[in-house]
Design an enzyme around this catalytic site. Sequence first.
Site, PDB file in Angstrom:
ATOM      1  N   HIS A 258       1.813  -4.251  -1.492  1.00 18.64           N
ATOM      2  CA  HIS A 258       0.581  -4.363  -0.711  1.00 18.64           C
ATOM      3  C   HIS A 258      -0.117  -3.021  -0.695  1.00 18.64           C
ATOM      4  O   HIS A 258       0.547  -1.988  -0.621  1.00 18.64           O
ATOM      5  CB  HIS A 258       0.902  -4.816   0.728  1.00 18.64           C
ATOM      6  N   ASP A 312       2.273 -13.740   0.783  1.00 11.20           N
ATOM      7  CA  ASP A 312       2.162 -14.779  -0.251  1.00 11.20           C
ATOM      8  C   ASP A 312       3.517 -15.200  -0.810  1.00 11.20           C
ATOM      9  O   ASP A 312       3.665 -16.320  -1.292  1.00 11.20           O
ATOM     10  CB  ASP A 312       1.266 -14.280  -1.390  1.00 11.20           C
TER      11      ASP A 312
HETATM   12  N1  COA Z   1       5.629  -5.565  -8.871  1.00 12.77           N
HETATM   13  C1  COA Z   1       6.039  -4.496  -9.589  1.00 12.77           C
HETATM   14  N2  COA Z   1       5.521  -3.268  -9.447  1.00 12.77           N
HETATM   15  C2  COA Z   1       4.562  -3.112  -8.530  1.00 12.77           C
HETATM   16  C3  COA Z   1       4.088  -4.174  -7.749  1.00 12.77           C
HETATM   17  C4  COA Z   1       4.663  -5.440  -7.949  1.00 12.77           C
HETATM   18  N3  COA Z   1       4.250  -6.496  -7.255  1.00 12.77           N
HETATM   19  N4  COA Z   1       3.119  -3.730  -6.920  1.00 12.77           N
HETATM   20  C5  COA Z   1       2.987  -2.423  -7.180  1.00 12.77           C
HETATM   21  N5  COA Z   1       3.846  -2.043  -8.163  1.00 12.77           N
HETATM   22  C6  COA Z   1       4.028  -0.722  -8.718  1.00 12.77           C
HETATM   23  C7  COA Z   1       2.982  -0.443  -9.804  1.00 12.77           C
HETATM   24  O1  COA Z   1       3.386  -0.914 -11.059  1.00 12.77           O
HETATM   25  C8  COA Z   1       2.870   1.045  -9.723  1.00 12.77           C
HETATM   26  O2  COA Z   1       3.978   1.607 -10.369  1.00 12.77           O
HETATM   27  P1  COA Z   1       3.873   3.018 -11.171  1.00 12.77           P
HETATM   28  O3  COA Z   1       3.461   4.011 -10.113  1.00 12.77           O
HETATM   29  O4  COA Z   1       5.221   3.222 -11.716  1.00 12.77           O
HETATM   30  O5  COA Z   1       2.782   2.793 -12.198  1.00 12.77           O
HETATM   31  C9  COA Z   1       3.024   1.342  -8.232  1.00 12.77           C
HETATM   32  O6  COA Z   1       3.756   0.229  -7.703  1.00 12.77           O
HETATM   33  C10 COA Z   1       1.708   1.443  -7.498  1.00 12.77           C
HETATM   34  O7  COA Z   1       0.853   0.381  -7.930  1.00 12.77           O
HETATM   35  P2  COA Z   1      -0.629   0.185  -7.371  1.00 12.77           P
HETATM   36  O8  COA Z   1      -1.320  -0.916  -8.120  1.00 12.77           O
HETATM   37  O9  COA Z   1      -1.317   1.491  -7.306  1.00 12.77           O
HETATM   38  O10 COA Z   1      -0.276  -0.270  -5.899  1.00 12.77           O
HETATM   39  P3  COA Z   1      -1.203  -0.948  -4.888  1.00 12.77           P
HETATM   40  O11 COA Z   1      -0.635  -0.618  -3.577  1.00 12.77           O
HETATM   41  O12 COA Z   1      -2.610  -0.661  -5.110  1.00 12.77           O
HETATM   42  O13 COA Z   1      -0.961  -2.498  -5.224  1.00 12.77           O
HETATM   43  C11 COA Z   1      -1.164  -4.817  -5.105  1.00 12.77           C
HETATM   44  C12 COA Z   1      -1.235  -3.502  -4.350  1.00 12.77           C
HETATM   45  C13 COA Z   1      -1.212  -5.948  -4.095  1.00 12.77           C
HETATM   46  C14 COA Z   1      -2.402  -4.928  -6.033  1.00 12.77           C
HETATM   47  C15 COA Z   1       0.138  -4.861  -5.944  1.00 12.77           C
HETATM   48  O14 COA Z   1       1.250  -4.631  -5.126  1.00 12.77           O
HETATM   49  C16 COA Z   1       0.301  -6.151  -6.711  1.00 12.77           C
HETATM   50  O15 COA Z   1      -0.270  -6.312  -7.808  1.00 12.77           O
HETATM   51  N6  COA Z   1       1.098  -7.114  -6.179  1.00 12.77           N
HETATM   52  C17 COA Z   1       1.321  -8.388  -6.817  1.00 12.77           C
HETATM   53  C18 COA Z   1       0.221  -9.356  -6.459  1.00 12.77           C
HETATM   54  C19 COA Z   1       0.307  -9.794  -5.014  1.00 12.77           C
HETATM   55  O16 COA Z   1       1.343 -10.199  -4.527  1.00 12.77           O
HETATM   56  N7  COA Z   1      -0.866  -9.768  -4.356  1.00 12.77           N
HETATM   57  C20 COA Z   1      -0.981 -10.209  -2.968  1.00 12.77           C
HETATM   58  C21 COA Z   1      -1.222  -9.053  -2.045  1.00 12.77           C
HETATM   59  S1  COA Z   1      -1.178  -9.600  -0.355  1.00 12.77           S
END
Ligand code: COA
Length: 376
Positions: A258, A312
Amino acid sequence: MNVYAGLTGIPVVKSSISYIDGQKGILEYRGIPIEELVENSNFLEVSYLLVFGKLPTKKEYEKFVSDIKENLELNQGIIKFLKDIPKTTYPMKVLQGIIPILSAFDENKEVLDEKHHYSSLVNLLGKVPTIIANWKKILEGKEPINPDKTLDYAQNFLYMLTGEIPEKEISQMFDKTLILHAEHTINASTFTAIVVVSTLADFYSAVSSAVGALSGKLHGGANEKVFYMLNQIKDLNQIEEFIVNKLNRKERIMGFGHRIYKTYDPRAKIIKNFLTRLSQLKGESELYKKAIKFEETALKYLKDKKIYPNIDFFTAVFYSYLKIPPQLYTPIFAMGRIPGWLAHCKEYIKENKLFRPTQIYDGGHNIHYIPLEKRG
Ligand code: COA
């Protein structure tokens, strides 16, 4: 000038609607912890709280519920439209397409008028569940089920979906999942809604655009993807290998992580408890067993990066227990988020400022037009 990609961490509003502490795992609506609202309230009362900023009096609450009941039914033209459009239309697109048409049934068109805020809220809270349930029946080749005003909000929705009146305990749990979806500060869809309303477009345009934003799999669309992800795993023993392979391929695990929560999502915690109860009532489903083991295994790899299951992950399992088709998971999220979107629209419009960010241009200048025949 800097570019703030994704506007991460940039405040765009002052708001008193909800509060998140992503480090401690706290979520409050109008200052009240969600745990307390889930324990004591219901989705419609929480909707009122979010939009009007206070818990309703008994009289206000009764009028609100009755006004929503008066708005449950869809116009025959909309039902005909639903029957005529291609059955391959994704449910979130159906919702996004029909919501603006609901404005035709709202006399209060002026977005700056408080009457518009109330009438669009009761109209949307009334009709959106009926659209979702009717679309399900139409996809099954059956006649839509008319709403039953004698039932409460969640019971009626589940009844229109299945044709059966659900057990009270189950419909109450479902109602509480709607509370948990109702609001979540300025996320992508809520931001979309206020951008639209800042142009003085009405709340229907704002909500329809927000539905489009919510449909993406990085936002609300994740719940449906969780269902497919868990179903790719045929056996509990394959879970670890599945997770490791995904992480090695740098793929995202749906339902985990998240932008704000860097600890356990408090909403996920509550829905996980509902699942424990459902598994006692209905027996442990295959998906439930997989989800529990999946969570435990994924945390071994992701906890150090502060990546935990989000709402989710568990709603996908919860809805599957209720035999709701996965394509409806995100529309149900949207149905729950209506009060949050409208609360922000109402708050924003009070001191409206048209959104007009800027850009840093990094293209060329004085480039000359090349006639088509000379372009190769
Ligand atoms: N699975 C695997 N790795 C994940 C991940 C996941 N669901 N979410 C984040 N990461 C990892 C990224 O690959 C990244 O790794 P790195 O630093 O080695 O490259 C790191 O965590 C940071 O990622 P980032 O996209 O900057 O984090 P964020 O906090 O912006 O991401 C989301 C938030 C929601 C976009 C992300 O967690 C995600 O894509 N989740 C899956 C989709 C989901 O469940 N969405 C519903 C949200 S309520």
